[in-house]
Enzyme design. Structure first.
Site, mmCIF file in Angstrom:
data_model
loop_
_atom_site.group_PDB
_atom_site.id
_atom_site.type_symbol
_atom_site.label_atom_id
_atom_site.label_comp_id
_atom_site.label_asym_id
_atom_site.label_seq_id
_atom_site.Cartn_x
_atom_site.Cartn_y
_atom_site.Cartn_z
ATOM 1 N N SER A 1 3.415 -5.429 2.849
ATOM 2 C CA SER A 1 4.700 -5.907 3.308
ATOM 3 C C SER A 1 4.754 -6.209 4.794
ATOM 4 O O SER A 1 5.761 -6.719 5.284
ATOM 5 C CB SER A 1 5.762 -4.848 2.983
ATOM 6 N N LYS B 1 7.033 -4.133 13.494
ATOM 7 C CA LYS B 1 7.577 -4.454 12.178
ATOM 8 C C LYS B 1 9.060 -4.084 12.154
ATOM 9 O O LYS B 1 9.475 -3.110 12.789
ATOM 10 C CB LYS B 1 6.805 -3.673 11.115
ATOM 11 N N SER C 1 0.142 -1.843 2.727
ATOM 12 C CA SER C 1 0.943 -2.862 3.417
ATOM 13 C C SER C 1 0.475 -3.212 4.817
ATOM 14 O O SER C 1 1.034 -4.116 5.444
ATOM 15 C CB SER C 1 2.413 -2.429 3.471
#
Length: 497
Positions: A157, A82, A181
């Protein structure tokens, strides 16, 4: 399609077996991964790649494996980080304009561990700006598209990481989970996502959103893939003062397929008809029935402060975010405005130009709840409610070994559907935020489809008891084939209508 391309559609275990058996090389696997990333750019799952470095590392892994010296389960396997997990010499933008030119001078602890294990980090995954969002729409790279239906959101996210695994770009990716997330995008994209116990994985090198809630964790095609990855990235780290000094268990050894004798708690507050998609509730109840059929016992439990979880979470998370993001001012870190008139103008324009609307909204809210005269009324009270929420779980776990709930009240919603209604977006977090407030481990795994879209099943464990939720998740996979479902190939990479 070659063998390496075929393997990309499979999980970590199959890729490991092919690498060790000499059926495919790490170089071929990494080349296939990079090619698929390029072919599916319309997904917007990956924001940058490092092809030359990845190919060089893959060549070294190929030679190492050929000599029988594979370092770990991840040796020679392509993986994504990420975009808020730093890697030396690579950009780490957090999908934000304010960090768009930042290149990290050091590795996060999890990045070091992946390197030492031989994993090949091929690139970085899209995300909501500074991990703030539930849809991966708040990003300078353009919204990520769900591989099952490009008109739908991926969840957030860590939506880029989940979409990349679901679309077969990589077998494993890392994300971060502050209020759901990892689990929410895993549920939306039909993959497995694991949020470990707070402190189980070092946060050193994770760009902070809310420091008392953030936790790094893996996405995979199966529970076993997540367990194997967690074994690599977990462990005490002296550089993170919140890291727990606990041994790293061999979680993969706990995956014996047995659930007989285990007691599953079903919180009455999470199984209400109102506000929940009937298809989601139906799939989750079917999954519970499957586990009961395998010998698990279910008992009702109560988490009475659940109704306060979202408000508590958004007070604490935004307060910590406003503090953490104060460093991005154009002087200490981040984008600097051109030709400022004075210091005040420099601060104001650097932050105004650098942050997106959702981040600004949360900074304003967080600054307000921490301000003089309001601290005790909001932040102090939220911390007291957080203690009550944690005690709810303590009481519930006195009568059960784990808790099962839906991951989200609905399947993936349409892109743009909730962009103008932040409160509606925040309600997507209703089943996941309590787990972060209590610091517990949580796992989301596929349990079927509702109107063609994946439904997530959430397993919540006691502190540091990842073994039980991984064991139950693995047992469920052995009795069903939901985790083997893949999005239609013709929808992957297709632009939304």
């Amino acid at each position: 399609m070659g063998q390496a391309e075929d393997l990309l559609a499979k999980g970590l275990a199959e890729q490991r077996a092919a690498l060790d058996g000499g059926d495919v090389s790490a170089s071929a696997l990494v080349d296939a991964s990079l090619a698929r990333i390029e072919a599916t750019r319309a997904l917007s799952a990956v924001v940058s790649t490092r092809p030359e470095a990845a190919r060089a590392e893959a060549e070294a892994a190929t030679a190492r494996i050929a000599e029988g010296g594979a370092r770990s389960t991840l040796d020679g396997v392509p993986i994504l980080l990420k975009d808020n997990i730093v890697q030396a010499g690579e950009p780490a933008t957090c999908a934000s304009r304010i960090l768009e030119n930042f290149v990290s001078p050091y590795d996060a602890t999890v990045t070091e561990k992946l390197r030492d294990a031989g994993a090949i980090i091929v690139g970085r995954a899209n995300m909501d700006e500074f991990a703030m969002g539930s849809s991966t729409e708040n990003t300078i790279y353009g919204e990520a598209h769900n591989p099952w239906d490009p008109s739908k959101a991926c969840g957030g996210s860590s939506g880029g990481s989940a979409a990349a695994v679901a679309a077969g770009l990589v077998p494993v990716a890392l994300g971060s989970d502050t209020g759901g997330s990892i689990r929410q995008p895993a549920g939306c994209c039909g993959v497995v996502g694991l949020k470990p116990t707070y402190g189980r994985v070092s946060r050193w090198g994770l760009v902070a959103f809310a420091s008392s809630l953030d936790q790094i964790g893996p996405f995979g095609r199966s529970v076993a893939d997540c367990a194997a990855t967690l074994e690599v990235i977990a462990g005490h780290d002296a550089k993170d003062s919140t890291s727990v000094p606990e041994e790293v268990p061999k979680w993969t050894d706990a995956l014996d397929g047995e659930v007989a004798g285990l007691t599953i708690g079903l919180p009455e507050e999470y199984f209400v008809e109102e506000g929940v998609d009937p298809g989601v509730l139906a799939r989750v109840r079917e999954a519970i029935g499957e586990l009961e059929g395998a010998g698990a016992k279910t008992v009702p439990v109560s988490l009475p402060h659940t109704e306060h979880a979202i408000a508590t979470y958004y007070v604490i998370a935004t307060a910590e975010a406003s503090s953490n993001l104060a460093r991005f001012d154009g002087v200490r870190y981040g984008r600097r405005a051109d030709r400022p008139a004075d210091l005040q103008d420099l601060y104001m324009r650097s932050r105004s130009e650098g942050f997106g609307p959702e981040v600004k909204r949360r900074i304003l809210l967080g600054t307000y709840v921490l301000s003089a005269g309001y601290y005790d009324a909001y932040y102090g009270k939220a911390q007291r409610v957080r203690t009550l929420i944690r005690r709810d779980f303590d009481r519930a776990f006195a009568s059960c070994d784990l808790i099962v709930t839906p991951t989200m009240p609905e399947t993936a919603f349409g892109l743009g559907e909730k962009s103008d209604d932040p409160l509606s977006m925040y309600l997507s977090d209703v089943y996941t935020t309590s787990v972060n407030l209590a610091g517990l481990p949580g796992l989301s795994m596929p349990c079927g489809l509702s109107e063609g879209m994946p439904v997530g099943l959430q397993l919540i464990g006691k502190p540091l008891d990842e073994a039980t939720i991984l064991r139950v998740g693995d047992a469920f996979e052995r009795r069903t084939d939901h985790h083997a479902l893949r999005p239609p190939e013709d929808s992957i990479g297709r632009k939304a209508p």
